[in-house]
Design an enzyme around this catalytic site. Structure first.
Site, PDB file in Angstrom:
ATOM      1  N   LYS A  22     -31.903 -18.497  -1.021  1.00  0.00           N
ATOM      2  CA  LYS A  22     -30.833 -17.698  -0.418  1.00  0.00           C
ATOM      3  C   LYS A  22     -30.189 -16.823  -1.214  1.00  0.00           C
ATOM      4  O   LYS A  22     -29.593 -17.352  -2.122  1.00  0.00           O
ATOM      5  CB  LYS A  22     -29.846 -18.463   0.737  1.00  0.00           C
ATOM      6  CG  LYS A  22     -30.567 -19.032   1.769  1.00  0.00           C
ATOM      7  CD  LYS A  22     -29.658 -19.585   2.556  1.00  0.00           C
ATOM      8  CE  LYS A  22     -30.072 -20.761   3.573  1.00  0.00           C
ATOM      9  NZ  LYS A  22     -29.128 -21.803   3.851  1.00  0.00           N
TER      10      LYS A  22
ATOM     11  N   ASN B 174     -28.139 -19.480  -3.623  1.00  0.00           N
ATOM     12  CA  ASN B 174     -28.430 -20.918  -3.282  1.00  0.00           C
ATOM     13  C   ASN B 174     -29.802 -21.200  -3.150  1.00  0.00           C
ATOM     14  O   ASN B 174     -30.723 -20.890  -2.412  1.00  0.00           O
ATOM     15  CB  ASN B 174     -27.678 -21.090  -1.769  1.00  0.00           C
ATOM     16  CG  ASN B 174     -27.756 -22.577  -1.409  1.00  0.00           C
ATOM     17  OD1 ASN B 174     -28.269 -23.427  -2.092  1.00  0.00           O
ATOM     18  ND2 ASN B 174     -27.178 -22.987  -0.141  1.00  0.00           N
TER      19      ASN B 174
ATOM     20  N   HIS C  70     -19.583 -30.619   0.779  1.00  0.00           N
ATOM     21  CA  HIS C  70     -18.935 -29.478   1.567  1.00  0.00           C
ATOM     22  C   HIS C  70     -17.776 -29.094   1.031  1.00  0.00           C
ATOM     23  O   HIS C  70     -17.005 -28.554   1.695  1.00  0.00           O
ATOM     24  CB  HIS C  70     -18.998 -30.074   3.052  1.00  0.00           C
ATOM     25  CG  HIS C  70     -19.996 -30.158   3.989  1.00  0.00           C
ATOM     26  ND1 HIS C  70     -19.815 -31.039   4.713  1.00  0.00           N
ATOM     27  CD2 HIS C  70     -21.423 -29.613   4.104  1.00  0.00           C
ATOM     28  CE1 HIS C  70     -21.162 -31.070   5.349  1.00  0.00           C
ATOM     29  NE2 HIS C  70     -21.774 -30.168   4.930  1.00  0.00           N
TER      30      HIS C  70
ATOM     31  N   GLU D 177     -18.827 -20.131   2.434  1.00  0.00           N
ATOM     32  CA  GLU D 177     -19.227 -20.856   1.185  1.00  0.00           C
ATOM     33  C   GLU D 177     -19.541 -19.683   0.203  1.00  0.00           C
ATOM     34  O   GLU D 177     -19.279 -19.978  -0.815  1.00  0.00           O
ATOM     35  CB  GLU D 177     -19.930 -21.872   1.280  1.00  0.00           C
ATOM     36  CG  GLU D 177     -19.551 -23.046   2.097  1.00  0.00           C
ATOM     37  CD  GLU D 177     -20.435 -24.031   2.737  1.00  0.00           C
ATOM     38  OE1 GLU D 177     -20.965 -25.087   2.227  1.00  0.00           O
ATOM     39  OE2 GLU D 177     -20.962 -23.477   3.761  1.00  0.00           O
TER      40      GLU D 177
ATOM     41  N   GLU E 203     -17.164 -24.230  14.928  1.00  0.00           N
ATOM     42  CA  GLU E 203     -16.733 -22.882  15.270  1.00  0.00           C
ATOM     43  C   GLU E 203     -17.137 -22.523  16.601  1.00  0.00           C
ATOM     44  O   GLU E 203     -16.486 -21.842  17.275  1.00  0.00           O
ATOM     45  CB  GLU E 203     -17.223 -21.910  14.524  1.00  0.00           C
ATOM     46  CG  GLU E 203     -16.648 -21.887  12.925  1.00  0.00           C
ATOM     47  CD  GLU E 203     -17.462 -21.323  11.836  1.00  0.00           C
ATOM     48  OE1 GLU E 203     -17.967 -20.223  12.136  1.00  0.00           O
ATOM     49  OE2 GLU E 203     -17.588 -21.722  10.809  1.00  0.00           O
TER      50      GLU E 203
ATOM     51  N   ASN F 140     -25.029 -28.968  10.722  1.00  0.00           N
ATOM     52  CA  ASN F 140     -26.066 -29.746  10.696  1.00  0.00           C
ATOM     53  C   ASN F 140     -25.764 -31.113   9.840  1.00  0.00           C
ATOM     54  O   ASN F 140     -25.926 -32.249  10.472  1.00  0.00           O
ATOM     55  CB  ASN F 140     -27.332 -29.175  10.278  1.00  0.00           C
ATOM     56  CG  ASN F 140     -28.068 -28.494  11.267  1.00  0.00           C
ATOM     57  OD1 ASN F 140     -28.129 -28.685  12.332  1.00  0.00           O
ATOM     58  ND2 ASN F 140     -28.644 -27.264  10.821  1.00  0.00           N
TER      59      ASN F 140
ATOM     60  N   ARG G 135     -28.662 -37.404  10.573  1.00  0.00           N
ATOM     61  CA  ARG G 135     -28.440 -38.513   9.532  1.00  0.00           C
ATOM     62  C   ARG G 135     -27.581 -39.503  10.355  1.00  0.00           C
ATOM     63  O   ARG G 135     -26.649 -38.960  11.302  1.00  0.00           O
ATOM     64  CB  ARG G 135     -27.519 -37.741   8.367  1.00  0.00           C
ATOM     65  CG  ARG G 135     -28.224 -37.002   7.619  1.00  0.00           C
ATOM     66  CD  ARG G 135     -27.453 -36.389   6.554  1.00  0.00           C
ATOM     67  NE  ARG G 135     -27.919 -35.113   6.375  1.00  0.00           N
ATOM     68  CZ  ARG G 135     -27.231 -34.125   5.881  1.00  0.00           C
ATOM     69  NH1 ARG G 135     -25.966 -34.494   5.256  1.00  0.00           N
ATOM     70  NH2 ARG G 135     -27.597 -32.869   5.786  1.00  0.00           N
TER      71      ARG G 135
ATOM     72  N   ARG H  55     -24.716 -21.855  -6.259  1.00  0.00           N
ATOM     73  CA  ARG H  55     -24.176 -23.182  -5.306  1.00  0.00           C
ATOM     74  C   ARG H  55     -24.904 -24.353  -6.201  1.00  0.00           C
ATOM     75  O   ARG H  55     -26.359 -24.332  -6.322  1.00  0.00           O
ATOM     76  CB  ARG H  55     -24.433 -23.123  -3.973  1.00  0.00           C
ATOM     77  CG  ARG H  55     -24.105 -24.408  -3.357  1.00  0.00           C
ATOM     78  CD  ARG H  55     -24.998 -24.422  -1.925  1.00  0.00           C
ATOM     79  NE  ARG H  55     -24.542 -25.771  -1.365  1.00  0.00           N
ATOM     80  CZ  ARG H  55     -25.381 -26.644  -0.714  1.00  0.00           C
ATOM     81  NH1 ARG H  55     -26.566 -26.008  -0.502  1.00  0.00           N
ATOM     82  NH2 ARG H  55     -24.987 -27.558  -0.227  1.00  0.00           N
TER      83      ARG H  55
HETATM   84  P1  ADP Z   1     -25.887 -26.003   8.416  1.00  0.00           P
HETATM   85  O1  ADP Z   1     -25.187 -27.283   8.227  1.00  0.00           O
HETATM   86  O2  ADP Z   1     -27.579 -25.913   8.474  1.00  0.00           O
HETATM   87  O3  ADP Z   1     -25.353 -24.721   7.800  1.00  0.00           O
HETATM   88  P2  ADP Z   1     -24.545 -24.844  10.938  1.00  0.00           P
HETATM   89  O4  ADP Z   1     -23.284 -24.730  10.230  1.00  0.00           O
HETATM   90  O5  ADP Z   1     -25.158 -23.528  11.142  1.00  0.00           O
HETATM   91  O6  ADP Z   1     -25.691 -25.699   9.892  1.00  0.00           O
HETATM   92  O7  ADP Z   1     -24.555 -25.610  12.360  1.00  0.00           O
HETATM   93  C1  ADP Z   1     -25.711 -26.013  12.979  1.00  0.00           C
HETATM   94  C2  ADP Z   1     -25.268 -26.565  14.439  1.00  0.00           C
HETATM   95  O8  ADP Z   1     -24.342 -25.736  14.888  1.00  0.00           O
HETATM   96  C3  ADP Z   1     -26.148 -26.954  15.227  1.00  0.00           C
HETATM   97  O9  ADP Z   1     -26.290 -28.328  15.776  1.00  0.00           O
HETATM   98  C4  ADP Z   1     -26.257 -25.726  16.329  1.00  0.00           C
HETATM   99  O10 ADP Z   1     -26.741 -26.385  17.443  1.00  0.00           O
HETATM  100  C5  ADP Z   1     -24.750 -25.944  16.342  1.00  0.00           C
HETATM  101  N1  ADP Z   1     -24.043 -24.607  17.159  1.00  0.00           N
HETATM  102  C6  ADP Z   1     -24.248 -23.465  16.938  1.00  0.00           C
HETATM  103  N2  ADP Z   1     -23.795 -22.719  17.864  1.00  0.00           N
HETATM  104  C7  ADP Z   1     -23.325 -23.698  18.927  1.00  0.00           C
HETATM  105  C8  ADP Z   1     -22.624 -23.439  20.158  1.00  0.00           C
HETATM  106  N3  ADP Z   1     -22.529 -22.228  20.665  1.00  0.00           N
HETATM  107  N4  ADP Z   1     -22.474 -24.472  20.884  1.00  0.00           N
HETATM  108  C9  ADP Z   1     -22.698 -25.724  20.155  1.00  0.00           C
HETATM  109  N5  ADP Z   1     -23.362 -25.978  19.075  1.00  0.00           N
HETATM  110  C10 ADP Z   1     -23.820 -24.952  18.229  1.00  0.00           C
END
Ligand code: ADP
Length: 407
Positions: free
Chosen positions: A14, A7, A180, A385, A334, A211, A241, A91
């Site tokens: 990555k 990626n 996504h 992914e 998750e 995010n 966003r 990707r």
């Molecule tokens: P990206 O889109 O960058 O791949 P991720 O899928 O890793 O991002 O998601 C990041 C988000 O997940 C952040 O807002 C982070 O705070 C949130 N997150 C991760 N663990 C937890 C948790 N235990 N409780 C609530 N939010 C979480």
């Protein structure tokens, strides 16, 4: 067969190396700050310890070289030579209307990806740099491209058209694409397998909440509608966003605040969402903690986030005239039991009922969190992914080998 998944971003790369015999990750890593004064390479062989090196890595070709050095390193490596890499999967964010599925990289494919630079100016050129770097160093290794938009190419025009003059679509391809897609495709298929039901019979809403965040209406295994649009700005509220807003806000705010196009773009992409409303963070963990400590901005940010996810699930249930499964995935989906609970508590009219203990159980595995008497199944499916990219790459390269052998 060993497949390397890449990626490539504008200043990062990555990677994850898979042994497809058992779909196990052999090693993964990240090169950061490419082209800046001190680049960082972090390499993690499975079962070994993490290695971190600061080096000068001026471009993507140097990044690919360093990555290969690590993968074949006598001590930290997992391969005896780069000839043990059978194929590479990249990707690619934007496949426009050109790419409905993953494809082998050819000169024509590269040209078509270049033609899409305008639609994803921050992403597609970086992916191309990654493809060209691999080509320069490993010219005989087949490469496959997997697009974030491809899964959503099944959307009907009722979902993908904007109600603006169609000349903008014809001339500039202004329409909704969705993103996504690799994640929505992966979790919808995995959810159907877990339930032991054919995906072709199910009406699902998949909620990828990281995010960046998007919901997809997956009707009978295909994307029917999705919340992101021409760019990943539309739809749900996200870390930084805005998501959906009245388009008239843009010229109005530009006039009132004397903003340039770049400034307004940056405001909507980088300074909005959870960050803007909470006033201090784009990170859902921090927002949740502050909310529980009585922070008003965090409370509103959390409530708005929940409300919008709930609205999309309701809208997509209506769009599909029914709902069998809701899937939560990505960082927030998750991990945040409280967010899932709050989203679902407003959806009892659809027949959604969570089981509190299942929802709160800590697990990294796919699991059902709905109650036994819930009409709709609610699942948490960890997204992957990279594995999806590795599988597509494996399938395409194997088909090519088979057709060569037959032809
Ligand atoms: P990206 O889109 O960058 O791949 P991720 O899928 O890793 O991002 O998601 C990041 C988000 O997940 C952040 O807002 C982070 O705070 C949130 N997150 C991760 N663990 C937890 C948790 N235990 N409780 C609530 N939010 C979480």
């Amino acid at each position: 067969m060993n497949i390397l998944v890449i990626n490539a971003g504008s200043s990062s790369l990555k990677y994850q190396l898979y042994d497809m015999a058992n779909e196990k990750v052999l090693a993964k890593g990240l090169v950061e700050r490419i082209g800046m004064d001190s680049s960082i390479l972090t390499h993690m062989p499975t079962g070994g310890s993490e290695i971190r090196e600061v080096r000068e890595i001026l471009d993507h070709t140097a990044a690919v070289k360093h990555m290969l050095d690590m993968l074949t390193h006598p001590e930290h490596g997992v391969l005896s030579g780069s000839d043990e890499i059978d194929a590479i999967g990249h990707r690619v964010v934007h496949g426009g209307e050109t790419f409905q599925e993953s494809v082998l990289v050819t000169p024509e494919v590269k040209q078509k990806i270049r033609e899409l630079f305008d639609l994803a100016p921050l992403h597609n050129p970086a992916h191309m740099a990654g493809i060209l770097a691999v080509e320069a160093i490993l010219p005989n290794v087949p490469q496959v491209v997997v697009f974030d938009t491809a899964f959503h190419q099944t959307m009907p025009p009722t979902s993908y058209m904007y109600a603006i003059p169609t000349v903008l679509y014809r001339r500039h391809k202004i329409r909704r694409y969705g993103f996504h897609g690799t994640s929505h495709a992966y979790v919808s298929r995995t959810a159907a397998e877990f339930l032991g039901r054919p995906v072709e019979e199910l009406k699902m809403v998949t909620c990828h909440l990281g995010n960046g965040a998007s919901c997809t209406a997956v009707l009978h295994g295909k994307s029917y509608d999705t919340s992101m649009g021409m760019t990943p700005l539309e739809g749900l509220m996200m870390g930084t966003r805005s998501g959906d807003l009245d388009p008239a806000v843009v010229p109005y705010a530009m006039g009132k605040e004397d903003l340039t196009l770049n400034e307004v773009n940056s405001m909507l992409n980088k300074h909005s969402g959870l960050l803007a409303i909470s006033g201090f963070s784009s990170d859902m963990r921090e927002i949740t903690e502050a909310m529980q400590n009585g922070h008003e901005g965090a409370h509103l940010a959390f409530d708005m986030y929940v409300y919008r996810v709930r609205k999309y699930i309701g809208a997509y249930a209506a769009a599909m005239n029914g709902l069998d499964v809701v899937v939560f995935t990505a960082g927030i989906g998750e991990n945040s039991a409280i967010l899932r609970q709050r989203v679902c508590e407003g959806l009892t009219f659809l027949g959604i009922r969570l089981d509190a203990a299942r929802n709160e159980a800590k697990s990294r595995e796919i699991r059902r969190i709905s109650a036994d008497d819930s009409r709709v199944e609610v699942l948490v499916v960890p997204t992957n992914e990279e594995l999806m990219i590795a599988r597509d790459t494996f399938r395409i390269v194997r088909e090519r080998t088979a057709s060569k052998a037959n032809g």
